[in-house]
Design an enzyme around this catalytic site. Sequence first.
Site, PDB file in Angstrom:
ATOM      1  N   GLU A 167       0.777  -1.235   0.000  1.00 15.76           N
ATOM      2  CA  GLU A 167       0.000   0.000   0.000  1.00 15.76           C
ATOM      3  C   GLU A 167       0.814   1.294   0.000  1.00 15.76           C
ATOM      4  O   GLU A 167       0.357   2.296  -0.541  1.00 15.76           O
ATOM      5  CB  GLU A 167      -0.933   0.005   1.227  1.00 15.76           C
ATOM      6  CG  GLU A 167      -1.957  -1.116   1.228  1.00 15.76           C
ATOM      7  CD  GLU A 167      -2.925  -0.993   0.070  1.00 15.76           C
ATOM      8  OE1 GLU A 167      -3.470   0.106  -0.138  1.00 15.76           O
ATOM      9  OE2 GLU A 167      -3.130  -1.996  -0.645  1.00 15.76           O
TER      10      GLU A 167
ATOM     11  N   SER B 216     -21.776 -28.384 -24.540  1.00 17.59           N
ATOM     12  CA  SER B 216     -22.561 -28.129 -25.753  1.00 17.59           C
ATOM     13  C   SER B 216     -23.616 -27.051 -25.604  1.00 17.59           C
ATOM     14  O   SER B 216     -24.282 -26.710 -26.593  1.00 17.59           O
ATOM     15  CB  SER B 216     -23.234 -29.422 -26.223  1.00 17.59           C
ATOM     16  OG  SER B 216     -22.265 -30.318 -26.734  1.00 17.59           O
TER      17      SER B 216
END
Length: 829
Positions: A148, A429
């Site tokens: 940070e 499919s």
Amino acid sequence: MSDQSPPPGWTPRDPDTPPEGSPTRPQQPGAARRPGTAQGPGTAQGPGTAQGPGKKARRKRTGWRRALPTWRMVLGAVLLLALLLGGALVAGYLLVDIPPANAAATAQSNVYLYSDGSQLARDGEVNRVNVPLSQIPRTVQEAVLAAEDRDFYSERAVDPKAMLRAAWNTATGKGTQSGSTITQQYVKNYYLGQEQTIKRKVKEFFIAIKLGREKSKNYILEGYLNTSYFGRNAYGIQAAAQAYYGKDVANLTTAEGAYLATLLNSPSAFDVVSHPQGRPRALARWNYVLDGMVKKDWLPAAERATTQFPEPGKVRAAAGLSGQRGYLVEAVKDYITENKILDDKTLAEGGYRITTTIDRRRQNAFVEAVDSQMVGKLDPEKRKADRVVRAGGVSIDPATGKVVAMYGGIDYTKQYVNNATRHDYQVASTFKPFVFAAAVENDSRTQDGRRITPNTVYNGDNKRPVVGGRIRFAPENEGQVSYGNITVNTATDLSVNAVYAQMAVDVGTRKVKETAVALGVPEDTPNFEPVPAMALGTLQASVLDMTQAYATLADHGRRTPYTFLEKITKEDDTIALPERAATQAVSREAADTTTSMLVSVVDNGTGTAALAAGHPAAGKTGTGELDRSAWFAAYTPDLVTVVSMMGQDPDTGSLESLYNALGESRIGGGGYPARIWAAYTKTALEGTDPVDFDLELQPGAAQPPPSPPSSTESGEPEETPDGDGTPTAPVRPSPPFPPTPPNGGQNNGGQDNGGQNQGGQNQGGQNNGGQTQGGQTQGGQTQGGQTQGGQTQGGQTQGGTTQGQTTQGGQGTDGGATGGRRPPSAFLE
């Protein structure tokens, strides 16, 4: 004493006479000039002209230059601005006091409501335990700094450049961007809030300056570590250590600390347990943190090289989120944060009343359908395979895009990962309709120039090499069946891989992907590569993503982005929700022609179980590689629902095959998923009249196919074009039988296409699997489809031998060998 006499040649001037050269007295030609007066061409005369010995003439500003400020004016403005800014800074510093802690320290609960206003769930109890900095390992502190603010101890409390950039992005609507120091983040977490406004950023600026002057760096870092949000409802590093690793912060390793530091950037997205699809990004961020520690000499390079990613533990959900409530709440929260309605931290502060689109009656119907059709039949004590069975489902109103029901798993407190939103199973499919929709949308043609319609003939032989692609590909059909020359409509009914792989190349794999994305499949879906194999559904879209795409087909090609939200309020404020205007993703002709073929799948193909819903339906089955997943995606004109069964080891989390689950050798999309779909849809649409599809088809799509064309020795269709150049063919050509699959037999006798549930039953194949064109002496009568389902030869000499469960001979598309698993190179259906 008298004045000195004037020099020679000096003419006295009458005081009432204007100077020579003035507007009232022009200079006389040939008049002598006074000594010292500038002469020559270009000499300025008149007002403002410097005169006298040693003085230089000043040019007059003319034309557009008069509109420009002088350097004196610019300098004066800059000095004035600096003075005002300095005064404002001093005034701000004196006037802005350090406030008491904000409401996040005692965050409220969020209330989630069904669409009718009744309560769905409540969450938001704060989990926070403050610890002194001395109890936090040095390497964990350094990991947070590496993630940070690497220069925290040497820099000032604020970064003006980053503040101005963030303020400008907010003001101009370019989104939120943070370049804040840890001091500023702590001020935001503890004293202010997460709202992205100019006012809040100004306050943050002055409070951070004052705090930086009055408090030590260690005090600020300790406060930051105890107030930051890490996800899993954990505030502070101690709560995070328990939530992710089940230990106190003092016992965290460097690797674990680096992962917790990673979470600060995006607590929800980087939780690799609840969001496995985010693992690559989380790992990249984790590596960034460790590399930063090495750069700052906080971690030896040798230790960095041997550091392994520390897998976090399972999520321990709150009791109030048991059953489906937790899945729904997490999905709604993800939607809120991903659409930037509120960020993680702001939402976690609580106090929001969130009305969802979830229909309570339909939600209950979905749970009941899964319980009655699947869960109630599981017996993990007797059948080990039943331990791996999972299910997920989503139901959407296609006209509005509202998610009306969702099934995430058996219980949020037992199976935390939401099966409806995860992205690690192949869609198989169920992707094939998108290939055909792309063909119609792009007016695509076969390699020999025939327009692709439902009646276009393709060769459906097993392992037929794809022609025209850059990648060599010869896909296997389900059951390794060779079908010869068949129409696209038949290939869709039977889910023939060879046909759709060739069609994807004919259309263009990039165009296929573009169409799928337009329908609603996210472009960044894992394994979504534009290659021929994509036609078989190798990508890993979520159930929610597929429901969105099928909803676009159901609404005649109009895509309305899905939503979980009706309204969000907090006290008297209503939070703005994103616009969801419908767009025409593909033409109505492309969507409706695709729907017409999917209606055939339900009426004649692998999805006949859906007929039990009692409403006209269009759908597609799918079975993933190695049977790890089985799908049924279908819709009526008013409701779109996708159901998927998945295999996952409950202990390791690895993806597993569904072989032998629920006492069946194979699980296909036309089985349990389709039955769940039918049971849910029947209840969800109870009290409504069945509605037929209103379809507008492409030219040549609706014509009935005449007699079958002959085939050449090579297996390619002969040209028998009709009016639009599309060859004609029968709906059901006679397929040759496949080689013997492992242990013979298939999917309870072929199910819908090869002999129904018991290998032929009394009708010798039913549903086109044992009729005049589909079996006869070879596969549906004397040898393979009588009352006993195949007996000695099981459908043919090679189709179901005595080792292959003779009572379940026959053949089917949505399944495989009855008596055993597929080989490792197993394909998709």
